[in-house]
Design a protein around this motif. Structure first.
Motif, mmCIF file in Angstrom:
data_model
loop_
_atom_site.group_PDB
_atom_site.id
_atom_site.type_symbol
_atom_site.label_atom_id
_atom_site.label_comp_id
_atom_site.label_asym_id
_atom_site.label_seq_id
_atom_site.Cartn_x
_atom_site.Cartn_y
_atom_site.Cartn_z
ATOM 1 N N MET A 13 0.827 -1.205 0.000
ATOM 2 C CA MET A 13 0.000 0.000 0.000
ATOM 3 C C MET A 13 0.863 1.257 0.000
ATOM 4 N N PHE A 14 1.905 1.258 0.825
ATOM 5 C CA PHE A 14 2.785 2.420 0.897
ATOM 6 C C PHE A 14 3.521 2.627 -0.428
ATOM 7 N N THR A 15 3.947 1.534 -1.047
ATOM 8 C CA THR A 15 4.641 1.625 -2.334
ATOM 9 C C THR A 15 3.713 2.162 -3.421
ATOM 10 N N PHE A 16 2.466 1.693 -3.445
ATOM 11 C CA PHE A 16 1.506 2.211 -4.424
ATOM 12 C C PHE A 16 1.256 3.697 -4.203
ATOM 13 N N GLY A 17 1.241 4.123 -2.947
ATOM 14 C CA GLY A 17 1.078 5.543 -2.655
ATOM 15 C C GLY A 17 2.244 6.370 -3.165
ATOM 16 N N ILE A 18 3.456 5.886 -2.952
ATOM 17 C CA ILE A 18 4.637 6.611 -3.437
ATOM 18 C C ILE A 18 4.660 6.654 -4.957
ATOM 19 N N ILE A 19 4.336 5.529 -5.591
ATOM 20 C CA ILE A 19 4.308 5.495 -7.058
ATOM 21 C C ILE A 19 3.257 6.458 -7.589
ATOM 22 N N GLY A 20 2.103 6.491 -6.950
ATOM 23 C CA GLY A 20 1.051 7.407 -7.378
ATOM 24 C C GLY A 20 1.450 8.863 -7.243
ATOM 25 N N ILE A 21 2.166 9.190 -6.177
ATOM 26 C CA ILE A 21 2.617 10.571 -5.992
ATOM 27 C C ILE A 21 3.655 10.944 -7.047
ATOM 28 N N LEU A 22 4.546 10.020 -7.354
ATOM 29 C CA LEU A 22 5.613 10.324 -8.304
ATOM 30 C C LEU A 22 5.137 10.347 -9.754
ATOM 31 N N ILE A 23 4.130 9.560 -10.088
ATOM 32 C CA ILE A 23 3.710 9.439 -11.486
ATOM 33 C C ILE A 23 2.567 10.382 -11.839
ATOM 34 N N LYS A 24 1.555 10.455 -11.010
ATOM 35 C CA LYS A 24 0.349 11.211 -11.349
ATOM 36 C C LYS A 24 0.550 12.702 -11.128
ATOM 37 N N VAL A 30 -2.989 12.627 -6.246
ATOM 38 C CA VAL A 30 -1.859 12.767 -5.319
ATOM 39 C C VAL A 30 -2.367 12.794 -3.882
ATOM 40 N N PHE A 31 -3.461 13.492 -3.669
ATOM 41 C CA PHE A 31 -4.068 13.572 -2.344
ATOM 42 C C PHE A 31 -4.516 12.188 -1.867
ATOM 43 N N MET A 32 -5.136 11.414 -2.746
ATOM 44 C CA MET A 32 -5.569 10.064 -2.376
ATOM 45 C C MET A 32 -4.377 9.148 -2.118
ATOM 46 N N CYS A 33 -3.282 9.357 -2.829
ATOM 47 C CA CYS A 33 -2.089 8.539 -2.605
ATOM 48 C C CYS A 33 -1.462 8.840 -1.243
ATOM 49 N N VAL A 34 -1.507 10.086 -0.821
ATOM 50 C CA VAL A 34 -1.019 10.429 0.520
ATOM 51 C C VAL A 34 -1.893 9.752 1.574
ATOM 52 N N GLU A 35 -3.198 9.760 1.356
ATOM 53 C CA GLU A 35 -4.102 9.077 2.283
ATOM 54 C C GLU A 35 -3.838 7.568 2.301
ATOM 55 N N LEU A 36 -3.528 6.998 1.148
ATOM 56 C CA LEU A 36 -3.201 5.574 1.081
ATOM 57 C C LEU A 36 -1.940 5.271 1.891
ATOM 58 N N MET A 37 -0.965 6.157 1.825
ATOM 59 C CA MET A 37 0.257 5.967 2.601
ATOM 60 C C MET A 37 -0.020 6.066 4.100
ATOM 61 N N LEU A 38 -0.887 6.979 4.500
ATOM 62 C CA LEU A 38 -1.244 7.079 5.918
ATOM 63 C C LEU A 38 -1.987 5.830 6.389
ATOM 64 N N ALA A 72 -7.131 16.166 5.349
ATOM 65 C CA ALA A 72 -8.176 16.043 4.334
ATOM 66 C C ALA A 72 -8.975 17.332 4.218
ATOM 67 N N ALA A 73 -9.304 17.925 5.337
ATOM 68 C CA ALA A 73 -10.081 19.166 5.301
ATOM 69 C C ALA A 73 -9.290 20.294 4.645
ATOM 70 N N VAL A 74 -8.055 20.476 5.068
ATOM 71 C CA VAL A 74 -7.232 21.551 4.508
ATOM 72 C C VAL A 74 -6.859 21.255 3.060
ATOM 73 N N GLY A 75 -6.499 20.013 2.776
ATOM 74 C CA GLY A 75 -6.105 19.649 1.418
ATOM 75 C C GLY A 75 -7.238 19.799 0.418
ATOM 76 N N LEU A 76 -8.425 19.354 0.788
ATOM 77 C CA LEU A 76 -9.556 19.508 -0.127
ATOM 78 C C LEU A 76 -9.928 20.971 -0.323
ATOM 79 N N ALA A 77 -9.801 21.777 0.713
ATOM 80 C CA ALA A 77 -10.068 23.211 0.556
ATOM 81 C C ALA A 77 -9.068 23.847 -0.405
#
Length: 99
Positions: A13-24, A30-38, A72-77
């Protein structure tokens, strides 16, 4: 459940999050990938808490969830304001923070 299984799932899960942040380049992805890493970190905390029979990992999960909710609140805003200003959420097109 074996601790190694939880470790590998969390690592994936953490690896998919990092890959998503680096590629997308989409800010929402990117926001969802950070949540996936958390969530991967939370899974690891719960797995080790269950393995050792200690509640400290569960307390850390609570704190991580509180931080994730605030993020999530600050990021979505921020993403909504980015979309309202330029009608796009591509992170490459934003240089508003440059001095």
């Amino acid at each position: 459940m074996d601790i190694l299984f939880s470790l590998f799932i969390s690592m994936a899960m953490f690896t998919f999050g990092i890959i998503g942040i680096l590629i997308k380049r989409n800010a929402l992805i990117v926001f969802m990938c950070v949540e996936l890493m958390l969530n991967a970190a939370n899974l690891l905390f719960v797995a080790f808490a269950a393995h050792w029979g200690n509640e400290t990992g569960l307390i850390w999960v609570f704190f991580v969830l509180v931080v994730a909710a605030a993020e999530a609140a600050v990021g979505l805003a921020i993403i909504i304001n980015m979309f309202r200003s330029k009608q796009v959420v591509d992170v490459d097109q934003y240089n508003l923070l440059r001095g």
